[in-house]
Design a protein around this motif. Structure first.
Motif, PDB file in Angstrom:
ATOM      1  N   VAL A  86       0.843  -1.197   0.000  1.00  0.00           N
ATOM      2  CA  VAL A  86       0.000   0.000   0.000  1.00  0.00           C
ATOM      3  C   VAL A  86       0.881   1.251   0.000  1.00  0.00           C
ATOM      4  O   VAL A  86       0.598   2.219  -0.725  1.00  0.00           O
ATOM      5  N   GLU A  87       1.951   1.223   0.806  1.00  0.00           N
ATOM      6  CA  GLU A  87       2.874   2.364   0.832  1.00  0.00           C
ATOM      7  C   GLU A  87       3.532   2.551  -0.536  1.00  0.00           C
ATOM      8  O   GLU A  87       3.685   3.678  -1.020  1.00  0.00           O
ATOM      9  N   LYS A  88       3.891   1.438  -1.157  1.00  0.00           N
ATOM     10  CA  LYS A  88       4.508   1.506  -2.480  1.00  0.00           C
ATOM     11  C   LYS A  88       3.518   2.043  -3.506  1.00  0.00           C
ATOM     12  O   LYS A  88       3.873   2.876  -4.357  1.00  0.00           O
ATOM     13  N   ARG A  89       2.257   1.582  -3.425  1.00  0.00           N
ATOM     14  CA  ARG A  89       1.224   2.049  -4.354  1.00  0.00           C
ATOM     15  C   ARG A  89       0.985   3.545  -4.200  1.00  0.00           C
ATOM     16  O   ARG A  89       0.858   4.273  -5.195  1.00  0.00           O
ATOM     17  N   THR A  90       0.934   4.017  -2.959  1.00  0.00           N
ATOM     18  CA  THR A  90       0.717   5.441  -2.702  1.00  0.00           C
ATOM     19  C   THR A  90       1.824   6.274  -3.338  1.00  0.00           C
ATOM     20  O   THR A  90       1.570   7.308  -3.969  1.00  0.00           O
ATOM     21  N   ILE A  96       2.965   8.901 -10.680  1.00  0.00           N
ATOM     22  CA  ILE A  96       2.163   8.901 -11.909  1.00  0.00           C
ATOM     23  C   ILE A  96       1.463  10.243 -12.073  1.00  0.00           C
ATOM     24  O   ILE A  96       1.410  10.811 -13.174  1.00  0.00           O
ATOM     25  N   SER A  97       0.930  10.775 -10.975  1.00  0.00           N
ATOM     26  CA  SER A  97       0.284  12.085 -11.011  1.00  0.00           C
ATOM     27  C   SER A  97       1.273  13.168 -11.423  1.00  0.00           C
ATOM     28  O   SER A  97       0.937  14.075 -12.208  1.00  0.00           O
ATOM     29  N   THR A  98       2.498  13.060 -10.918  1.00  0.00           N
ATOM     30  CA  THR A  98       3.536  14.031 -11.280  1.00  0.00           C
ATOM     31  C   THR A  98       3.853  13.950 -12.761  1.00  0.00           C
ATOM     32  O   THR A  98       4.033  14.979 -13.435  1.00  0.00           O
ATOM     33  N   ILE A  99       3.906  12.723 -13.308  1.00  0.00           N
ATOM     34  CA  ILE A  99       4.152  12.551 -14.749  1.00  0.00           C
ATOM     35  C   ILE A  99       3.031  13.187 -15.559  1.00  0.00           C
ATOM     36  O   ILE A  99       3.278  13.913 -16.532  1.00  0.00           O
ATOM     37  N   ASP A 100       1.764  12.924 -15.158  1.00  0.00           N
ATOM     38  CA  ASP A 100       0.616  13.488 -15.877  1.00  0.00           C
ATOM     39  C   ASP A 100       0.662  15.017 -15.866  1.00  0.00           C
ATOM     40  O   ASP A 100       0.424  15.671 -16.896  1.00  0.00           O
ATOM     41  N   GLY A 120       6.365  12.752  -5.038  1.00  0.00           N
ATOM     42  CA  GLY A 120       6.391  11.294  -5.182  1.00  0.00           C
ATOM     43  C   GLY A 120       7.776  10.717  -5.004  1.00  0.00           C
ATOM     44  O   GLY A 120       7.927   9.549  -4.644  1.00  0.00           O
ATOM     45  N   PHE A 121       8.806  11.540  -5.264  1.00  0.00           N
ATOM     46  CA  PHE A 121      10.163  11.072  -5.022  1.00  0.00           C
ATOM     47  C   PHE A 121      10.455  11.161  -3.530  1.00  0.00           C
ATOM     48  O   PHE A 121      10.152  12.173  -2.893  1.00  0.00           O
ATOM     49  N   ASP A 122      11.031  10.101  -2.986  1.00  0.00           N
ATOM     50  CA  ASP A 122      11.348  10.098  -1.559  1.00  0.00           C
ATOM     51  C   ASP A 122      12.672   9.397  -1.335  1.00  0.00           C
ATOM     52  O   ASP A 122      12.767   8.180  -1.429  1.00  0.00           O
ATOM     53  N   PHE A 123      13.705  10.194  -1.061  1.00  0.00           N
ATOM     54  CA  PHE A 123      15.026   9.644  -0.805  1.00  0.00           C
ATOM     55  C   PHE A 123      15.419   9.800   0.660  1.00  0.00           C
ATOM     56  O   PHE A 123      16.587   9.703   1.016  1.00  0.00           O
ATOM     57  N   SER A 124      14.418  10.055   1.498  1.00  0.00           N
ATOM     58  CA  SER A 124      14.717  10.283   2.907  1.00  0.00           C
ATOM     59  C   SER A 124      15.125   9.002   3.617  1.00  0.00           C
ATOM     60  O   SER A 124      15.805   9.030   4.632  1.00  0.00           O
ATOM     61  N   GLN A 125      14.707   7.857   3.081  1.00  0.00           N
ATOM     62  CA  GLN A 125      15.072   6.583   3.681  1.00  0.00           C
ATOM     63  C   GLN A 125      15.719   5.693   2.639  1.00  0.00           C
ATOM     64  O   GLN A 125      15.215   5.554   1.528  1.00  0.00           O
ATOM     65  N   ASN A 126      16.848   5.135   3.018  1.00  0.00           N
ATOM     66  CA  ASN A 126      17.537   4.200   2.135  1.00  0.00           C
ATOM     67  C   ASN A 126      16.993   2.805   2.400  1.00  0.00           C
ATOM     68  O   ASN A 126      17.134   2.280   3.503  1.00  0.00           O
ATOM     69  N   PRO A 127      16.345   2.148   1.426  1.00  0.00           N
ATOM     70  CA  PRO A 127      15.751   0.829   1.670  1.00  0.00           C
ATOM     71  C   PRO A 127      16.783  -0.234   2.023  1.00  0.00           C
ATOM     72  O   PRO A 127      16.443  -1.278   2.562  1.00  0.00           O
ATOM     73  N   TYR A 128      18.058   0.027   1.717  1.00  0.00           N
ATOM     74  CA  TYR A 128      19.094  -0.947   2.010  1.00  0.00           C
ATOM     75  C   TYR A 128      19.784  -0.684   3.343  1.00  0.00           C
ATOM     76  O   TYR A 128      20.621  -1.459   3.773  1.00  0.00           O
TER      77      TYR A 128
END
Length: 248
Positions: A86-90, A96-100, A120-128
């Motif tokens: 759900v977080e990924k979808r959000t 997608i909205s930003t692209i449109d 929509g871009f979020d680099f505040s957390q590194n998934p690794y």
């Protein structure tokens, strides 16, 4: 169900299922005298869990550790899968909205602020980062983070450009022997880059282990092989040669 039936049902290859069996990730409950693998309903539930974890970017090695843990709970895992998806979808919906909006902006139909261009871009957390802390410890990660935070935007860009340059150079050599002088000179640049610019210090043994991770961890493999198919394997081999040759 036989392996071909499972593959057709799920939409993955028979080879993938064979690989999962070989590494002990998903072993079918039965094997006939003729050697045919037979998957139970329980096996299929496990496969579903594996594919959910895989969709969320978990490497196979980590998935195996999780699902084989005595404390693993399938129901709780499904709740976690749902929350993360759900977080990924959000986030994807925002992008997608930003692209449109950007398309309409290019047409001149609307005006976008600079801030809106990056929604929509979020680099505040590194998934690794969590996994990095587990592998190398808090001190190494904190040291690396501190190094990056101390840099200006221009310095960080230059660091990224230098890293990409090394990757491209290595990609050009990936069809040569990892023991060749050219390959070893190029991999030395990577070793020096990691130790001088990333804020870390890799021992030769750790450097060799890092190279193995490039192949074992699908996320590393995918990112590195963008520069050239097979680059991750070439780097692993070249890093192992470099580490072995330079041991005191």
């Amino acid at each position: 169900m036989k392996v071909k039936e499972v593959a057709d049902l799920v939409g993955i290859s028979v080879r993938t299922l064979h690989h999962y069996d070989e590494i002990g990730l998903l072993t079918p409950d039965e094997t006939t005298e003729a050697g045919y693998r037979l998957y139970s309903d329980d096996n299929l539930e496990t496969l579903q869990q594996i594919l959910f974890f895989k969709e969320l970017g978990f490497p196979l090695k980590k998935i195996k550790e999780i699902i084989n843990s005595p404390s693993f709970d399938r129901r709780e895992a499904l709740k976690l899968h749902r929350k993360m998806l759900v977080e990924k979808r959000t986030r994807l919906d925002k992008m997608i909205s930003t692209i449109d909006k950007t398309i309409e902006h290019k047409k001149g139909a609307i005006q976008m602020t600079n801030k809106e261009k990056f929604e929509g871009f979020d680099f505040s957390q590194n998934p690794y980062e969590k996994e990095a802390r587990e592998r190398w410890g808090d001190e190494a990660v904190d040291r690396s983070n501190a190094k990056l935070k101390s840099m200006t935007e221009e310095e960080r860009k230059a660091l990224g450009d230098r890293m990409n340059e090394i990757y491209r150079n290595l990609a050009d050599l990936r069809d040569t022997s990892p023991e060749s002088e050219e390959a070893q000179a190029a991999i030395k640049e990577w070793y020096d880059f990691l130790n001088s610019d990333s804020g870390n210090h890799y021992s030769l043994e750790a450097f060799k282990g890092l190279g193995q991770m490039y192949v074992d961890d699908e996320r590393f493999t995918k990112n590195i092989d963008q520069f050239g198919e097979g680059l991750s394997r070439f780097m692993r081999d070249a890093m192992a040669v470099y580490a072995d040759k330079n041991k005191e």
